[in-house]
Write an enzyme that holds these catalytic residues in place. Structure first.
Site, short mmCIF file in Angstrom:
data_model
loop_
_atom_site.label_atom_id
_atom_site.label_comp_id
_atom_site.label_asym_id
_atom_site.label_seq_id
_atom_site.Cartn_x
_atom_site.Cartn_y
_atom_site.Cartn_z
N ILE A 86 16.27 -54.98 42.36
CA ILE A 86 15.12 -55.23 43.13
C ILE A 86 14.53 -54.01 43.59
CG2 ILE A 86 14.65 -56.39 45.41
CD1 ILE A 86 15.55 -58.37 43.40
N LYS A 87 13.37 -54.06 42.98
CA LYS A 87 12.35 -52.79 43.54
C LYS A 87 11.70 -52.88 44.85
CE LYS A 87 9.72 -50.57 40.51
NZ LYS A 87 8.77 -50.50 39.49
N ILE A 88 12.05 -51.91 45.56
CA ILE A 88 11.30 -51.82 47.06
C ILE A 88 10.87 -50.30 47.34
CG2 ILE A 88 12.25 -51.83 49.43
CD1 ILE A 88 14.80 -53.45 48.56
#
Length: 317
Positions: A131-133
């Site tokens: 998950i890219k944050i």
């Protein structure tokens, strides 16, 4: 004859920075990364039309509320594209949380859980997803929560050593320090317009972060990102991972010049320092005008493309 791409694969995990299925098939990366801008450009390709239609049908079946339908459709589309990519890559797909949530820890956590649930419903296990944050203080705190739940994160838009350090201290799985956007800033804000690859400020930044992580024994993976030229990539040969756009993968594949490993830590691992406090993080990060400007600029640009994607989806409802 060994190409530079083959040589790079022997020392670094090569990742494709694209949502273009055909490009991924061609260059056979281990992993792939997407972001709102790449999802937007991929959505204009004709082969993605069925994925868009399916996302809209899913959203309409899930809710009668128009606002919720749009949110559900864009989440499902990002996952649909990820699912297609996972049919090709043996490793992981990175799917990004809406950039407009970058300063909201709880909303980021909830969005990440939703994206993971959509992948899980399609039969994909957590170990194939990142998950890219955005690497804001709030985003890093969200990642800390998610990692404890078994949801691995890719902290992106990383420009400062403070961001890198805070990510490692939070137990984040992977960071994406940007190279090319750092170079862009220095070209725009100094008299020097040309940099040799070894003097490239983006290359120097990632090298420092890589060495810092190895020096203190952090397990967080360093994946250099945002490249402007092949020289930046070859100067970072040996980095844990590098995520590279198709045009630069093509250049590496067509070049057979010998590739020398540049990053390799051989020193002794030292005791980790005390974790940064929030105030220390902000002081150190905000002491670097480049990092402050590029983080804010990156979030704005991803948000703009997210809004363009919403507009495109609305026209198809």
């Amino acid at each position: 004859m060994t190409t530079q791409l083959d040589a790079l694969r022997n020392m670094t995990v090569v990742v494709a920075d694209t949502g273009d299925i055909d490009a991924i098939k061609k260059y056979q990366p281990q992993d792939a990364t997407t972001n709102p801008s790449l999802i937007l450009s991929a959505s204009s390709l004709p082969q993605y039309a069925p994925l868009i239609d399916e996302a809209i049908a899913y959203a309409k079946a899930k809710s009668a509320d128009k606002t919720q339908q749009l949110i559900d459709a864009e989440d499902k589309l990002a996952v649909n594209i990820g699912l297609e990519i996972l049919k090709i890559v043996p490793g992981r797909i990175s799917t990004e949380v809406d950039a407009r949530l970058s300063y909201d820890t709880q909303a980021t956590v909830e969005k990440a859980r939703k994206l993971i649930a959509l992948y899980n419903e399609a039969g994909i296990s957590n170990d194939r997803i990142l998950i890219k944050i955005a690497s804001t203080w709030q985003g890093i705190r969200a990642a800390e929560i998610l990692e404890k739940e078994g949801i691995n994160c890719n902290l992106t838009l990383l420009f400062s050593e403070a961001q890198a350090r805070a990510c490692a201290e939070a137990g984040v799985y992977l960071i994406s320090p940007f190279v090319g956007r750092i170079l862009d800033w220095y070209k725009a804000n100094s008299d020097k317009k040309e940099y040799a690859p070894a003097e490239d400020p983006g290359v120097i930044s990632v090298t420092k972060i890589y060495n810092y992580y190895k020096q203190y024994g952090y397990n967080t993976v360093v994946m250099g990102a945002s490249f402007r030229n092949v020289g930046e990539i070859t100067e970072l040969a040996g980095c844990d991972r590098l995520t590279i756009a198709p045009a630069l993968l093509k250049e590496l594949q067509e070049n057979s010049t010998a590739l020398v490993r540049k990053l390799e830590f051989k020193g002794e691992v030292q005791a980790k320092p005390q974790p940064l406090t929030e105030s220390q993080f902000y002081w150190q990060h905000n002491s670097d005008p480049m990092a402050v400007e590029k983080l804010a600029d990156g979030i704005r640009k991803f948000a703009i493309d997210q809004e363009k994607l919403e507009k495109m989806l609305l026209e198809k409802f």
